[in-house]
Structures are given as structure tokens and as C-alpha cells.
Write a protein that holds these residues in place. Sequence first.
Motif, PDB file in Angstrom:
ATOM      1  N   VAL A 281     -19.750 -46.473  -4.672  1.00 36.80           N
ATOM      2  CA  VAL A 281     -20.136 -45.625  -5.758  1.00 36.80           C
ATOM      3  C   VAL A 281     -18.899 -44.540  -5.905  1.00 36.80           C
ATOM      4  N   ASN A 282     -18.448 -44.174  -4.750  1.00 33.01           N
ATOM      5  CA  ASN A 282     -17.439 -43.348  -4.846  1.00 33.01           C
ATOM      6  C   ASN A 282     -16.077 -43.999  -5.293  1.00 33.01           C
ATOM      7  N   GLY A 283     -15.839 -45.122  -4.870  1.00 33.87           N
ATOM      8  CA  GLY A 283     -14.548 -46.046  -5.147  1.00 33.87           C
ATOM      9  C   GLY A 283     -14.695 -46.549  -6.618  1.00 33.87           C
ATOM     10  N   ILE A 284     -15.650 -47.028  -6.970  1.00 39.22           N
ATOM     11  CA  ILE A 284     -15.932 -47.741  -8.206  1.00 39.22           C
ATOM     12  C   ILE A 284     -16.265 -46.606  -9.481  1.00 39.22           C
ATOM     13  N   PHE A 285     -17.446 -45.993  -9.306  1.00 38.73           N
ATOM     14  CA  PHE A 285     -18.025 -45.105 -10.422  1.00 38.73           C
ATOM     15  C   PHE A 285     -17.441 -43.772 -10.136  1.00 38.73           C
ATOM     16  N   LEU A 286     -17.487 -43.020  -9.184  1.00 35.62           N
ATOM     17  CA  LEU A 286     -16.944 -41.725  -9.183  1.00 35.62           C
ATOM     18  C   LEU A 286     -15.588 -41.487  -9.205  1.00 35.62           C
ATOM     19  N   GLN A 287     -14.735 -42.261  -8.662  1.00 30.62           N
ATOM     20  CA  GLN A 287     -13.137 -42.538  -8.442  1.00 30.62           C
ATOM     21  C   GLN A 287     -12.715 -40.992  -8.317  1.00 30.62           C
ATOM     22  N   GLY A 288     -12.918 -40.422  -7.091  1.00 33.62           N
ATOM     23  CA  GLY A 288     -12.342 -39.140  -6.711  1.00 33.62           C
ATOM     24  C   GLY A 288     -13.420 -37.779  -7.344  1.00 33.62           C
ATOM     25  N   ASP A 289     -14.226 -38.106  -8.059  1.00 35.88           N
ATOM     26  CA  ASP A 289     -14.873 -36.873  -8.947  1.00 35.88           C
ATOM     27  C   ASP A 289     -16.398 -36.976  -7.969  1.00 35.88           C
ATOM     28  N   GLN A 290     -16.294 -35.946  -7.147  1.00 37.31           N
ATOM     29  CA  GLN A 290     -17.309 -35.545  -6.042  1.00 37.31           C
ATOM     30  C   GLN A 290     -18.265 -34.281  -6.590  1.00 37.31           C
ATOM     31  N   SER A 291     -18.271 -34.123  -7.929  1.00 36.26           N
ATOM     32  CA  SER A 291     -19.074 -33.052  -8.182  1.00 36.26           C
ATOM     33  C   SER A 291     -20.738 -33.369  -8.113  1.00 36.26           C
ATOM     34  N   ALA A 292     -21.318 -32.154  -7.965  1.00 38.89           N
ATOM     35  CA  ALA A 292     -22.611 -32.412  -7.780  1.00 38.89           C
ATOM     36  C   ALA A 292     -23.476 -33.176  -8.909  1.00 38.89           C
ATOM     37  N   ALA A 293     -23.200 -32.982 -10.074  1.00 40.39           N
ATOM     38  CA  ALA A 293     -23.639 -33.684 -11.234  1.00 40.39           C
ATOM     39  C   ALA A 293     -23.200 -35.288 -11.166  1.00 40.39           C
ATOM     40  N   ARG A 294     -22.359 -35.683 -11.029  1.00 39.33           N
ATOM     41  CA  ARG A 294     -21.966 -36.975 -10.676  1.00 39.33           C
ATOM     42  C   ARG A 294     -22.733 -37.790  -9.344  1.00 39.33           C
ATOM     43  N   ARG A 295     -22.898 -37.112  -8.502  1.00 45.71           N
ATOM     44  CA  ARG A 295     -23.360 -37.529  -7.245  1.00 45.71           C
ATOM     45  C   ARG A 295     -24.829 -37.376  -7.203  1.00 45.71           C
ATOM     46  N   LYS A 296     -25.464 -36.875  -8.218  1.00 44.69           N
ATOM     47  CA  LYS A 296     -26.887 -36.546  -8.113  1.00 44.69           C
ATOM     48  C   LYS A 296     -27.641 -37.892  -7.999  1.00 44.69           C
ATOM     49  N   PRO A 297     -27.501 -39.045  -8.860  1.00 43.10           N
ATOM     50  CA  PRO A 297     -28.256 -40.194  -8.898  1.00 43.10           C
ATOM     51  C   PRO A 297     -27.949 -40.847  -7.536  1.00 43.10           C
ATOM     52  N   LEU A 298     -26.958 -40.570  -7.012  1.00 38.02           N
ATOM     53  CA  LEU A 298     -26.692 -41.500  -5.320  1.00 38.02           C
ATOM     54  C   LEU A 298     -27.622 -40.493  -4.507  1.00 38.02           C
ATOM     55  N   LEU A 299     -27.473 -39.281  -4.696  1.00 28.71           N
ATOM     56  CA  LEU A 299     -28.234 -38.575  -3.718  1.00 28.71           C
ATOM     57  C   LEU A 299     -29.817 -38.779  -3.685  1.00 28.71           C
ATOM     58  N   ALA A 300     -30.368 -38.772  -4.856  1.00 31.90           N
ATOM     59  CA  ALA A 300     -31.714 -39.120  -5.082  1.00 31.90           C
ATOM     60  C   ALA A 300     -32.315 -40.290  -4.260  1.00 31.90           C
ATOM     61  N   MET A 301     -31.292 -41.547  -4.915  1.00 33.08           N
ATOM     62  CA  MET A 301     -31.753 -42.850  -4.184  1.00 33.08           C
ATOM     63  C   MET A 301     -31.475 -42.754  -2.779  1.00 33.08           C
ATOM     64  N   ALA A 302     -30.691 -42.162  -2.064  1.00 34.03           N
ATOM     65  CA  ALA A 302     -30.246 -42.170  -0.699  1.00 34.03           C
ATOM     66  C   ALA A 302     -31.270 -41.364  -0.086  1.00 34.03           C
ATOM     67  N   LYS A 303     -31.897 -40.214  -0.770  1.00 32.27           N
ATOM     68  CA  LYS A 303     -33.135 -39.446   0.010  1.00 32.27           C
ATOM     69  C   LYS A 303     -34.306 -40.180   0.067  1.00 32.27           C
ATOM     70  N   ASP A 304     -34.715 -41.243  -1.116  1.00 30.78           N
ATOM     71  CA  ASP A 304     -35.831 -41.779  -1.022  1.00 30.78           C
ATOM     72  C   ASP A 304     -35.950 -42.522   0.148  1.00 30.78           C
ATOM     73  N   ILE A 305     -34.734 -43.388   0.175  1.00 36.79           N
ATOM     74  CA  ILE A 305     -34.522 -44.426   1.053  1.00 36.79           C
ATOM     75  C   ILE A 305     -34.750 -43.903   2.572  1.00 36.79           C
ATOM     76  N   ILE A 306     -33.952 -42.743   2.837  1.00 39.46           N
ATOM     77  CA  ILE A 306     -33.792 -42.132   4.159  1.00 39.46           C
ATOM     78  C   ILE A 306     -35.477 -41.728   4.641  1.00 39.46           C
ATOM     79  N   ARG A 307     -35.981 -41.120   3.359  1.00 38.37           N
ATOM     80  CA  ARG A 307     -37.597 -40.631   3.709  1.00 38.37           C
ATOM     81  C   ARG A 307     -38.241 -41.773   4.154  1.00 38.37           C
ATOM     82  N   GLU A 308     -38.142 -42.798   3.577  1.00 34.02           N
ATOM     83  CA  GLU A 308     -39.225 -44.120   4.081  1.00 34.02           C
ATOM     84  C   GLU A 308     -38.574 -44.727   5.465  1.00 34.02           C
TER      85      GLU A 308
END
Length: 800
Positions: A281-308
Motif C-alpha cells: 500500500v505504501n509503495g503502490i498506492f500512497l507513494q510516500g504520502d503518509q497523511s492520515a486521510a490516505r492511510r485511513k483505509p489501511l488502518l481500518a482494515m488492519a485494526k479489524d484483523i488485529i482485533r480478531e
Amino acid sequence: MTKTYSVDRLLTEHRSMAREIKNLDSDMQQLVYENYNKFIAATDTIRAMKTNVDGMESDMEHLKTNMDTVADKSSAVNQKLLKRRQQVEELNRVQNLLTRLQAVFDLPGRMQAALEEDALGAAVGFYSEALPLLRKYGHRGAFRGIAAEADAAARQVSAALKRRLAERKDDTEQAVLLLRKLGEADDTLQAKYLQGRSERMTRILQEAAAVAAVMAAVSQQPGGAAVGGSSSSSAAAVPAGVESPEAWGFAANGTPPSLPRFVKALDERLINTMQETVMNVNGIFLQGDQSAARRKPLLAMAKDIIREYFKLIRRTVGDSAMSAVATAACLHLAGGDKDFSATSPSLDFPDNWGTDTVMAAMSAVITDIGLLHSQLPELSLRDWAAAATEQAVRGHIAAAFGALQERMSSGVRMVTSQLASQDGDQAPVQPLSPAYGYLSEVIQRGIAALLKGLRVYEQHGRLLASFQDQLSDAVQGQLQALFQSLVSSFLAAAKIKDASATSSSSSSESSRQPSGAEPSTNSGDASGSSAADDPPKTGLVLLLAKLAMFMEDAVVPAVMEALAGSFQGRSGFRASDEPPPFVGGEVARRLGTAANLLLGSYVDLHGRSLSLLLQRSVGSTNWLHAQPPRAPRPVCDLLLERLGRCEAELSRLVDASGRGAGPAGAPQHQRVGSSSEVLLESAAVERGMAKLFRGKVQPFGASGLRFTQSALLAAVAIVGLKSLVEFIRLQTLGKAGLQQLQLDMYYMRPRLLRLLGGPDAEAVGQLLDEVVAAAAERSTDPTMLETATLEKALLALSRQ
């Protein structure tokens, strides 16, 4: 020597010195010869070296001449081949260029062939390799047509990939990556990629859950796998949805993996997949843009998986901990130990309660989650891992104490079952003494082994850094809850409704109890729900009373001594007015109160049996029109028989200290032969004083029951005789009825006093007098028999 030695001695010394001189001369001559030979050899060597060096100089000159000749010829060859070499290199570059051009010309055909074979990845690879050249020369000459055909094929590949996104959910992320290589600018690609990766990690978690279910099923079998490892004798079928069972740690015979091996296998799949997802995701989609808005989908998915993931870890560690503590508590052995043998293997508690393996599994979790922390700092994954570790430790501690309590409760249930299986007309005394020895060893050894096993947690200060202060409170709180639960279970087994021994601090105990711990059984509810059942066996009640006293006298001091050397922690986080989680004095007080309640219940059960017997006897006798007495009624022998059975029961568990037979030859019935007027007057005065100063008669005295055979037996007799007094006061007696009751009491007095003995017999003697006095008050003709007449009647009875 010439002054002190004799001539013979001087001649001997002379000969000895002459020999030494000859030896030294010989040695010196030998050394000279050897050095001379070495000198000659050195001279020869130097001469030979000189000869060789003189010839070597000419050889070196010849070698130098040859090397110069070789260098000149090599230079001439290089000069002749230089032009040809340049031509070959140029032709090689042209050949490489032609090969690339040929690949470009063949690109549309290769892409079409890959598209027909549904090898979309290969088609995208061909196009992405040629794309820089097409962008540079695609508008020139023959390249223009090639570029148009390649772009058309790329559009077909893109359409096929989009159809795959809609139809096939198993490789969504691969299709998204291929579309990205084709230059697709769809804003939904990141969401589709994350969805595909989420589905892949969900499948990993589902597969892990199936493996964990097999582990839990095997661990629940007798002799199954414990938390520390697998058992070769316990195998289970590999779940259908598990691919590569050996990668999960399954043995060849189907034995499931141990807990650390399972956690390692799960982390290798899930954590690695999560890291790969974050990197893509960082290399293909974000390409250096680590803003909170761009990382929000990644964080939401990771949070659900880590919770399970943590839900699965907590459930698996909890199941494994339950299996470990059940094995350590020897629950599978205790279930088959019916004879309460002192050499039973179930009394050998191991020191390993699964602490090391739980910490090994949680250490792997903390380490592997730490790898994701730097990539997903917004989720504070280390806090998640610390909370999961704390919950696992608390759950393991609660499970360990719960298993120990279940072990104790199972022993009590076995005693109850054995007593219930005996004939009601027989004294249920056989299993009491060995059962007490067995159960006292269970509680004493079990707590000592458990505390020793839990001390391993104190060695993992680094992993439990955030929980170290609360660890001691968790252990001490579970100790307090264990004693509280044992007290409640004892009272519930005895069906005692009075819960005053435990109700004073029930609210504080419930607030201190850790999450996941089983709530304590309320003795009032337990007894209330079974109030309509048969009363408990008296032997069981007596056994529980002695166990409560044993814990008060021996177990609680031993626990306090053990806690003095460990599980102290730092209490700075606790409020100054908050009591410590384990208060030995309070526990001892509750155990003492419970013991008193149980002893009271024991006396009450036997007393009720005697009261019922006496009530039936009094109710079935016509006291007003009775016949003159000839012998004591059969109920007297029956009452003495019941007391004898009670004595046999007490002899199994209660120390005989304090029980005496009284002074030898002392008269046991001095007041029975008194005149009726004196007896009536004395009884009236005693009853008046009792009503004046005591109100309600306390059969156990002001200080409670003493745990001796004589005291308990006297208390039982007192309950029965007091009920007899009350029953007589409801009757109207004639002269013969009064004399019959007098004969009964006279008959029982020596036997009761001989059975009881000591100071406890005095109260029983007074009650026998009170029975006769109460009968005299209710008699229409209070004329009693003289002592001689009573003795004559008993003598005639003995002759028969």
C-alpha cells in the motif's frame, strides 16, 4: 679431608675423583668432535651456496630476455585484433537492439496468446517491460502500429482483470496490482486491494481457529495434550479446511501442535501478510504520502484483523491454560480415586502449572506485534499486546485457582456420594477418616504447588513490566476468593442457610475478583434451592467442619508465610485506605465462623433425629391412663443406640482429648431419689432463673461448641432432651405416666453419663432432672417412685 678422614677413606675419595676426571675428559673430547663435525658441514654448505649463486645470475638474465620477447609479441597481437574486437562489440550491441525490437514487434501477439490462455500476469509483464520503449518510439514509423496494437491488447487485459475483480474474490489483490502496472487510475483500486488482503488474512484466521478447536478438543480428553506440549497418545483428525497441517505443527499421527508452536505458525502467516500489505500500500498506492486521510483505509482494515487476531490468541491461550491447570491439579486422576488413599498419585502435584508456556506464547506475540508497531504506529499495537498478556496471565491465575477449587469440590462430592450410597441404618463412618486425610493433603499440597508454579511469573519482569505491580494483587486476590469459595461450598454442601460467615465482605470480594474468574457460590442460594431435598449426611458436615478448622489453623498461616517471601509487589498504586487483597486474619475468622456453623449444624442434625424419635414416642403414649411402669420404654434403648452411633462417627474425626469418665465410683443419680416436694421446688427455681437470666436456653453454652467428642456428644444429647422437655410440657400425665417417665430417665442417666463423662455430663444430668420436673408439673398426681423401687425395677430387668 686429610685432617679428618682416615687413610682408607682418603684412598677411596682419591679413586672416585680420578674416575670423575676421566669422565669429564671424555665428555669434553666428545663435545669437541661434535662441534668440529658441525663446522665442517657448515663450511661445505657455504661453498655449495656460493657455487649455485654464481650460476643463477646467468639464468635470471636469460629469463628476463624471454619475458621481454613474450611482451613484445603480445602487444603486436593486440594491435592486430583491436579493430576486429571493436567490430564484434558493435555487432553485439546491434544484435541486442534487434532482439529488443523483435520483442516489441512480437508484443501484440505474445499478449494475445497470454490473454487467450488466461495468463493475465504474463501479459501484464510483457507490456510493462516494453512500455518504456513504446513511450519513447511509439510515435515513429513502424512503431506506431505496434504501439497501437499493444495498447489495444492492454485494454483487453485490463477489461479481463476488471471482470476477474467482479467474479473471483480469491485473488483480488493480484488483480489490483496488475491493473496498477497497466497504469489504471481507478480510485477504488486501493479499497479493492485492501478488501482482497483482508479476505486472505480472514481465511488465515479461520484456518487457525480450526486448528485451535482441535487443540482444545484434544486437551479436554483424559491424558490429552497440556499447554506445554503435545501428547503422542492424543491424536485428532486434521480439520478439512487446514492446508499444510505440518506447517501448523501437526505431527504425522495427527497430534495437534503445542501452544508456542501454534502462535509461531499463526504469526508467520498473518503478521508477514500484514507487513506485505502495508509495504504494498505504501509503495503502490500512497507513494510516500503518509497523511492520515490516505492511510485511513489501511488502518481500518488492519485494526479489524488485529482485533480478531487477539480474540483468537486470548481464546487459545485460555483453553490451553485450562488444560494445563487441569493436568497440574490432577483432576483426571482425582476422578478415579475412590478410596482416598494417602499414596494416591493424584496427591503428587507438579510444580509446572503451564506458566512457562503461557509466557513463551505471549512473548512471541509481543515480539511479532512489535514488528508491526513501527509500520502502524497509529494503532498502538504494543498496548494491545500488553493488555492481551495481562488478560492471559489473569485468566491463567484464575483458572489455576479454579482448578484447585474444583479438585477440592470433587473430593467433597465423592465423600457425599459414598455416604449417600450407604444403608441409612448403618453408621456412615467408614470413609470419614481417610477422606479427611486426603482432602487436607489436597488443599495443603495444592496451594503450595500452585504458588510455587506461579512464582515463575516473577521471573518475566520484562514481559510483564506494565502488570508487575498488579501481579501480586491478582494472586493474593485469587487466594482470598479461593478460601471464600471453599467456605461457601462447605456451607452449601451442608445446606446451611445462614451465610453470615461470608456476607460481610461479598461486595468487596466481587469488586476485587479479576475478569474471567468464576463467581463464588452463594451458600444461601445453594441451600435455599435444595431446602426441600434430604438433609445432608452428618458425617459430611462433621468432615467439613474439621476441614475448615484445619485450614484456619494450618493452611492460612502457611499461605501467609509463603506470601511473605513472594508476590509482594509494589503497592504504590493502591489507595491508602484500600485493604490488601489477602487478609489472613479475615480469612481465618471466616473459616472459624464457618466451622462453628458446621458444628452447630452437625449437632442440630443429630438433635433433630433424636427430637423426631422422642416426639413420636411421646405422641404415641397415653400418659394420662398409662399402666404402672414395669421396665423402661424401648425408646430409651433406641435413643442410646443413636447416641452410640454418633459417638462412633465422632471417634473417626474428633480428638478424644477433654473427654473423661469422671471420678471413680461417683454417684451419677443422686437427685433422683429425692422427695417430690424438693424436686418440684428445685426444678421450679431453676426454670425461673433460666427464664430470668437467659431468656432462650443455649444448649452449646456462651462460648460455643468445643471440638471434642464429649462436648459434641453432650450437645446432641442436650438438643434431644430439651425437645423432650418441650414435648412433655404439652402433655397431661397421670401418676403412672409420671412414674414411667421417671423410670426412663433413671435408666438412661448412668448410661448417658458413662457415654459422655467429664464436665459435659453435668448439663445432661440437669436436663434429665428437668424432664422429670416438667412431667411432675403436668401430672395430675405428682407422686414419684423412691430410689429403691427404681433400683428394684432395673435389677429385675437385668435378670430377665
